[in-house]
Design a protein around this motif. Structure first.
Motif, short mmCIF file in Angstrom:
data_model
loop_
_atom_site.label_atom_id
_atom_site.label_comp_id
_atom_site.label_asym_id
_atom_site.label_seq_id
_atom_site.Cartn_x
_atom_site.Cartn_y
_atom_site.Cartn_z
N VAL A 18 11.70 20.29 36.12
CA VAL A 18 10.64 19.57 35.41
C VAL A 18 9.50 20.53 35.07
CG1 VAL A 18 8.93 17.71 35.55
CG2 VAL A 18 11.27 17.32 36.36
N THR A 19 9.17 21.42 35.98
CA THR A 19 8.13 22.43 35.72
C THR A 19 8.53 23.29 34.53
OG1 THR A 19 7.41 22.49 38.03
CG2 THR A 19 6.93 24.44 36.69
N TYR A 20 9.76 23.76 34.52
CA TYR A 20 10.25 24.59 33.42
C TYR A 20 10.18 23.84 32.09
CZ TYR A 20 13.45 27.20 30.46
OH TYR A 20 14.01 27.89 29.41
N ILE A 21 10.68 22.61 32.09
CA ILE A 21 10.69 21.80 30.86
C ILE A 21 9.28 21.61 30.31
CG2 ILE A 21 11.09 19.45 29.97
CD1 ILE A 21 13.54 19.35 31.90
N LEU A 22 8.35 21.21 31.18
CA LEU A 22 6.99 20.91 30.72
C LEU A 22 6.21 22.17 30.34
CD1 LEU A 22 6.04 17.94 33.06
CD2 LEU A 22 6.74 17.88 30.65
N ASP A 75 -7.40 6.16 36.36
CA ASP A 75 -7.13 6.20 34.93
C ASP A 75 -6.13 7.27 34.52
OD1 ASP A 75 -8.86 4.07 34.47
OD2 ASP A 75 -10.59 5.40 34.28
N ILE A 76 -5.66 8.05 35.49
CA ILE A 76 -4.66 9.07 35.21
C ILE A 76 -3.30 8.39 35.11
CG2 ILE A 76 -3.50 11.15 36.06
CD1 ILE A 76 -6.13 11.79 37.59
N PRO A 77 -2.59 8.58 34.00
CA PRO A 77 -1.26 7.97 33.88
C PRO A 77 -0.31 8.50 34.94
CG PRO A 77 -2.01 8.80 31.76
CD PRO A 77 -2.97 9.30 32.80
N VAL A 78 0.51 7.61 35.47
CA VAL A 78 1.50 7.95 36.49
C VAL A 78 2.88 7.51 36.00
CG1 VAL A 78 2.29 7.48 38.85
CG2 VAL A 78 -0.16 7.71 38.39
N ILE A 79 3.85 8.39 36.17
CA ILE A 79 5.25 8.08 35.89
C ILE A 79 6.02 8.23 37.19
CG2 ILE A 79 7.34 8.75 34.65
CD1 ILE A 79 5.55 9.87 32.43
N GLU A 108 13.60 13.15 27.44
CA GLU A 108 12.95 11.91 27.89
C GLU A 108 11.66 12.22 28.65
OE1 GLU A 108 13.94 7.88 30.47
OE2 GLU A 108 15.25 9.62 30.69
N ILE A 109 11.71 13.23 29.50
CA ILE A 109 10.50 13.62 30.24
C ILE A 109 9.42 14.06 29.27
CG2 ILE A 109 9.55 15.38 31.79
CD1 ILE A 109 11.32 14.40 33.71
N VAL A 110 9.77 14.94 28.36
CA VAL A 110 8.80 15.46 27.40
C VAL A 110 8.20 14.31 26.57
CG1 VAL A 110 8.52 16.88 25.32
CG2 VAL A 110 9.81 17.75 27.28
N ASP A 111 9.05 13.44 26.04
CA ASP A 111 8.56 12.34 25.20
C ASP A 111 7.62 11.42 25.96
OD1 ASP A 111 10.04 13.37 23.11
OD2 ASP A 111 11.65 11.88 23.27
N LYS A 112 7.98 11.05 27.19
CA LYS A 112 7.12 10.14 27.97
C LYS A 112 5.80 10.81 28.33
CE LYS A 112 9.95 6.55 29.40
NZ LYS A 112 9.94 5.32 30.10
N VAL A 113 5.87 12.07 28.75
CA VAL A 113 4.65 12.77 29.14
C VAL A 113 3.73 12.93 27.93
CG1 VAL A 113 3.73 15.00 29.91
CG2 VAL A 113 5.63 13.94 31.15
#
Length: 124
Positions: A18-22, A75-79, A108-113
């Motif tokens: 996930v770190t690499y992707i983001l 107020d920080i979004p959480v997934i 999916e991770i990228v799009d949601k984030v």
């Protein structure tokens, strides 16, 4: 300024993936198995938090619920990330802004984030 994502994930391989992707998408990330305390989260100042549902044999939704109760964090979004069949219910109950079912697709991770960082009203 780069947007910051805090990744709280029990599995080291998933944390690294996930770190690499983001980071490839231009995000600044910090990853951990479990934050020491809520102040650590405040100090990093994330624009979004990804939380594994199982953190060191503890339910991640409890941490999510705590985050949503603290001024400066609520107020920080959480997934929530999970293999649980009832992940949608878990995310709703802890007031998360969304969920991602494992195994996941990197897109999916990228799009949601990106969606949540750019539009705080977006959920699920």
């Amino acid at each position: 300024m780069k947007k910051k994502v805090l990744i709280i994930e029990n599995d080291q391989d998933i944390r690294e993936l996930v770190t690499y992707i983001l980071e490839a998408e231009g995000f600044n990330t910090m990853s951990t198995r479990e934050p020491e305390n809520l102040e650590q989260i405040l100090l990093f100042g994330p624009n979004l938090i990804l939380i594994d549902e199982f953190i060191n044999n503890k339910p991640g939704h409890r941490l999510c619920h705590k985050i949503k109760q603290v001024s400066g964090l609520r107020d920080i979004p959480v997934i929530v990330l999970s293999t649980a069949n009832d992940i949608e219910l878990i995310a709703t109950e802890c007031q998360a802004n969304g969920y991602i079912r494992k195994p996941f697709d990197g897109r999916e991770i990228v799009d949601k984030v990106i969606g949540l960082v750019n539009d705080q009203s977006l959920s699920y």
